[in-house]
Write a protein that holds these residues in place. Structure first.
Motif, PDB file in Angstrom:
ATOM      1  N   PHE A 101      11.397  27.489  36.151  1.00 17.12           N
ATOM      2  CA  PHE A 101      10.268  26.644  35.767  1.00 17.12           C
ATOM      3  C   PHE A 101       9.227  27.477  35.018  1.00 17.12           C
ATOM      4  O   PHE A 101       8.790  27.120  33.915  1.00 17.12           O
ATOM      5  CB  PHE A 101       9.658  26.021  37.027  1.00 17.12           C
ATOM      6  N   VAL A 102       8.845  28.615  35.590  1.00 19.00           N
ATOM      7  CA  VAL A 102       7.847  29.475  34.951  1.00 19.00           C
ATOM      8  C   VAL A 102       8.406  30.078  33.665  1.00 19.00           C
ATOM      9  O   VAL A 102       7.701  30.186  32.653  1.00 19.00           O
ATOM     10  CB  VAL A 102       7.390  30.591  35.912  1.00 19.00           C
ATOM     11  N   PHE A 103       9.677  30.454  33.695  1.00 17.24           N
ATOM     12  CA  PHE A 103      10.336  31.040  32.521  1.00 17.24           C
ATOM     13  C   PHE A 103      10.241  30.097  31.327  1.00 17.24           C
ATOM     14  O   PHE A 103       9.949  30.513  30.196  1.00 17.24           O
ATOM     15  CB  PHE A 103      11.792  31.329  32.878  1.00 17.24           C
TER      16      PHE A 103
ATOM     17  N   TYR B 244       0.098  31.541  33.832  1.00 18.02           N
ATOM     18  CA  TYR B 244       0.304  31.492  35.277  1.00 18.02           C
ATOM     19  C   TYR B 244      -0.976  31.144  36.027  1.00 18.02           C
ATOM     20  O   TYR B 244      -0.939  30.308  36.947  1.00 18.02           O
ATOM     21  CB  TYR B 244       0.903  32.813  35.754  1.00 18.02           C
ATOM     22  N   PRO B 245      -2.140  31.728  35.690  1.00 17.68           N
ATOM     23  CA  PRO B 245      -3.379  31.275  36.335  1.00 17.68           C
ATOM     24  C   PRO B 245      -3.644  29.788  36.120  1.00 17.68           C
ATOM     25  O   PRO B 245      -4.097  29.099  37.043  1.00 17.68           O
ATOM     26  CB  PRO B 245      -4.465  32.130  35.672  1.00 17.68           C
ATOM     27  N   LEU B 246      -3.359  29.281  34.928  1.00 18.55           N
ATOM     28  CA  LEU B 246      -3.539  27.847  34.678  1.00 18.55           C
ATOM     29  C   LEU B 246      -2.564  27.025  35.517  1.00 18.55           C
ATOM     30  O   LEU B 246      -2.926  25.976  36.063  1.00 18.55           O
ATOM     31  CB  LEU B 246      -3.347  27.550  33.194  1.00 18.55           C
ATOM     32  N   LEU B 247      -1.326  27.499  35.625  1.00 18.52           N
ATOM     33  CA  LEU B 247      -0.340  26.807  36.455  1.00 18.52           C
ATOM     34  C   LEU B 247      -0.826  26.719  37.895  1.00 18.52           C
ATOM     35  O   LEU B 247      -0.787  25.642  38.517  1.00 18.52           O
ATOM     36  CB  LEU B 247       0.999  27.550  36.389  1.00 18.52           C
TER      37      LEU B 247
ATOM     38  N   SER C 213      -0.763  18.112  31.353  1.00 19.00           N
ATOM     39  CA  SER C 213       0.033  16.883  31.413  1.00 19.00           C
ATOM     40  C   SER C 213       1.445  17.165  31.929  1.00 19.00           C
ATOM     41  O   SER C 213       1.965  16.428  32.775  1.00 19.00           O
ATOM     42  CB  SER C 213       0.095  16.246  30.020  1.00 19.00           C
ATOM     43  N   ALA C 214       2.070  18.239  31.431  1.00 19.16           N
ATOM     44  CA  ALA C 214       3.432  18.582  31.856  1.00 19.16           C
ATOM     45  C   ALA C 214       3.480  18.885  33.347  1.00 19.16           C
ATOM     46  O   ALA C 214       4.400  18.464  34.057  1.00 19.16           O
ATOM     47  CB  ALA C 214       3.953  19.767  31.050  1.00 19.16           C
ATOM     48  N   ILE C 215       2.487  19.618  33.852  1.00 24.64           N
ATOM     49  CA  ILE C 215       2.480  19.978  35.267  1.00 24.64           C
ATOM     50  C   ILE C 215       2.186  18.764  36.140  1.00 24.64           C
ATOM     51  O   ILE C 215       2.800  18.572  37.193  1.00 24.64           O
ATOM     52  CB  ILE C 215       1.465  21.108  35.516  1.00 24.64           C
ATOM     53  N   ARG C 216       1.265  17.918  35.700  1.00 21.07           N
ATOM     54  CA  ARG C 216       0.948  16.706  36.473  1.00 21.07           C
ATOM     55  C   ARG C 216       2.186  15.828  36.617  1.00 21.07           C
ATOM     56  O   ARG C 216       2.496  15.341  37.717  1.00 21.07           O
ATOM     57  CB  ARG C 216      -0.176  15.929  35.778  1.00 21.07           C
TER      58      ARG C 216
END
Length: 603
Positions: free
Chosen positions: A436-438, A415-418, A454-457
């Motif tokens: 999404f977080v799950f 979560y901190p990285l997200l 990469s996934a978040i970008r």
């Protein structure tokens, strides 16, 4: 020993006049206030912000009791035998200073919070300091999780005689899940993912106390932090495990000790090298080379340089010379050809820069002044045994070895990285769905932080300003839901983020102390528990629909009636439930139905 109520009142009166402490709510969450009387007092007398500050003073009354309870644990930690405990354990505000012992030597197992909608109101770490702890919705649980998806008595953790830790479901409505599978009871091993309702934890087999200072929103409870290094705003994002690495970096940064960094692909080995260089305060540059990216002949000239081959051309100084006065970073050092390994070993042994012009006696000898940092994702000892790497060179480059854990072994950092990557790519941190977080939590991330970024970008691009949801994630990440214990019957959807924000930003008065064996929990009172104000989403129905209870047939009061009752009882939902002779959870369902927030009715 119990704390007399008169002492509690005196403590509150004295502490309310004290100056505010930094990060008060975090301190209260992290400290252990081990007193049944104190818990009873705070339940009967709702505590505001000033009273929360008073809890710090009250710790002085509870400290002797707590230390005796935890004494058997401290005796197992080197340097903390009975006669060696310092007097600072008896001071009110200094107990948080590193928790009074070496966190790296702590043998205590427990749970590290990975994610919960209620994370602002839950401790970052739940130690198993005694033989049994309990988790559930009721306030008499060791850890109370005020979520409708959590049963009153949901599960217990047991440390049995053989030292193994078992998770035992205690008849919960929605089940207990370990690594995505519903279990009745199961022995836990390091890094198991334990799900209780919609809250997820990683099992830590030892050293749980160190995790208590690191909140998953990225904040750190300064007084509880077990390390004192001054590395600020590091490129490596994470909690306890990353801070432990940074602490070691700070201790060796200003030396020329050669360091080998081990870690899987994508863990951020180059970022660790960057932090080493930054902390070294060297005037020279950080120069890097990926040893797996170039052919043998080119690696030699890149590292050691070469003289000009024709008139008018310039000499190539090489990366070793370019890094003079700074740091040389060799990524994937295990891929260096043997001939290059031999030459590098000679340079390290002689501490002299290699000459560019062989046979030129006039060339001045230059002393080597670099810090060498090498990185690898493989076991170089195996390379030595197979004849692919020089054992003598390994001895030189591995004067100190640092290991970066894979992301699956530090899920509490997801979560901190997200949040970090959302800020980097310009997406509002509140505009994400629970689904999404799950999914992020249940995916194994074989390529670690690089794959997560990469996934978040890509997800931010695909969302194009909308709420991040499952459909924006790669197929492999979405597939993790199928093994999560909550296979959807309908499409996963976004939760009501506005209401979720109201819940996650509830006032600090929602936090209070209750029983915790071993010392890292601060929890809410029954009266001040954060309300279930979030409207239920399809995710909730898929996760919590597994049983239907008879109390759902109770007559539903009208919205004006419910408003009037909340006003009469000052927003006390339990008092409303008692008046209507209906279960408390049913009242919470009605609040969600009418989108009412009980905090609005508190005077």
């Amino acid at each position: 020993m119990s704390t007399p109520w008169e002492a509690i009142r005196r403590g509150i009166a004295a502490a309310c006049t004290a100056a505010p402490e930094d990060d008060l709510a975090g301190i209260v969450r992290t400290l252990q206030l081990a007193s049944a009387d104190l818990d009873a007092f705070s339940t009967l007398h709702p505590l505001g912000t000033d009273e929360l500050r008073a809890l710090l003073s009250l710790r002085a009354h509870a400290i002797s009791w707590e230390r005796e309870q935890a004494h058997a644990l401290f005796e197992t930690i080197p340097g903390h035998a009975r006669g060696q405990r310092s007097s600072r354990h008896h001071k009110t505000l200094e107990v948080e200073d590193g928790q009074g012992f070496d966190a790296l030597s702590d043998p205590t197992p427990g749970l590290a919070l990975v994610y919960s909608r209620m994370h602002a109101h839950l401790p970052a770490a739940v130690p198993l300091g005694l033989s049994v702890i309990t988790l559930g919705r009721e306030c008499d649980s060791t850890l109370s999780i005020p979520e409708s998806s959590v049963s009153r008595q949901h599960l217990r953790l047991e440390r049995r005689d053989d030292g193994e830790v078992w998770v035992v479901d205690t008849g919960s409505l929605n089940g207990t899940f370990v690594n995505g599978r519903r279990v009745h009871e199961q022995v836990l091993v390091a890094h198991d993912l334990v799900r209780v309702g919609d809250s997820m934890f990683r099992f830590v087999d030892k050293g749980i106390y160190g995790y208590g200072a690191y909140r998953i929103d990225g904040s750190v409870v300064r007084q509880a932090r077990p390390f004192a290094h001054a590395i600020d705003r590091p490129a490596l994002i994470g909690g306890y495990q990353i801070d432990a690495l940074l602490d070691r970096i700070a201790k060796v940064a200003r030396s020329n000790i050669n360091i080998l960094v081990r870690g899987e692909i994508g863990t951020g080995k180059h970022l660790l090298a960057r932090e080493l260089h930054r902390a070294s305060a060297k005037s020279g540059p950080l120069v890097g080379l990926n040893c797996a990216a170039l052919p043998e002949a080119q690696i030699d000239s890149e590292l050691f340089g070469c003289a000009a081959r024709a008139p008018g051309e310039s000499d190539t100084p090489g990366l070793i010379r370019a890094a003079q006065g700074g740091t040389l970073f060799l990524d994937e050092v295990g891929e260096l050809p043997l001939a290059v390994q031999d030459r590098l070993l000679q340079v390290l042994n002689e501490r002299v820069l290699p000459p560019l012009h062989h046979g030129d006696d006039a060339q001045a000898v230059e002393r080597l002044d670099i810090r060498l940092v090498c990185a690898t994702h493989s076991d170089l000892s195996e390379h030595v045994a197979a004849g692919r790497f020089s054992g003598r060179l390994l001895t030189r480059v591995r004067e100190l070895e640092l290991s970066l854990p894979p992301l699956r072994e530090r899920r509490e950092d997801l979560y901190p990285l997200l949040l970090h990557f959302l800020a980097q790519y310009g997406h509002p941190p509140a505009d994400i769905s629970f689904a999404f977080v799950f999914a992020l939590v249940h995916y194994s991330w074989p390529y670690n932080v690089a794959e997560l970024e990469s996934a978040i970008r890509v997800a931010v691009r695909l969302a194009d300003g909308a709420t991040l949801d499952l459909q924006h994630l790669p197929e492999g990440v979405r597939a993790a839901i199928e093994q999560s214990g909550a296979t959807p019957a309908d499409p996963w959807s976004t939760c009501d983020n506005t209401a979720r924000q109201r819940c996650e930003t509830a006032p600090a008065a929602a936090i209070n102390a209750t029983e915790m064996s071993g010392g890292l929990v601060g929890l809410r009172t029954r009266r001040d528990a954060p309300p279930h104000s979030r409207a239920p989403s399809p995710v909730d129905f898929m996760i919590t629909h597994t049983a239907v209870r008879s109390d759902l047939d109770a007559e539903v009061p009208s919205e004006p009636t419910l408003r009037a009752l909340l006003g009469d009882h000052g927003g006390d939902t339990e008092a409303v439930a008692a008046t209507l002779a209906t279960p408390h959870t049913r009242v919470l369902d009605w609040l969600r139905q009418y989108q009412l927030d009980p905090r609005d009715f508190r005077s």
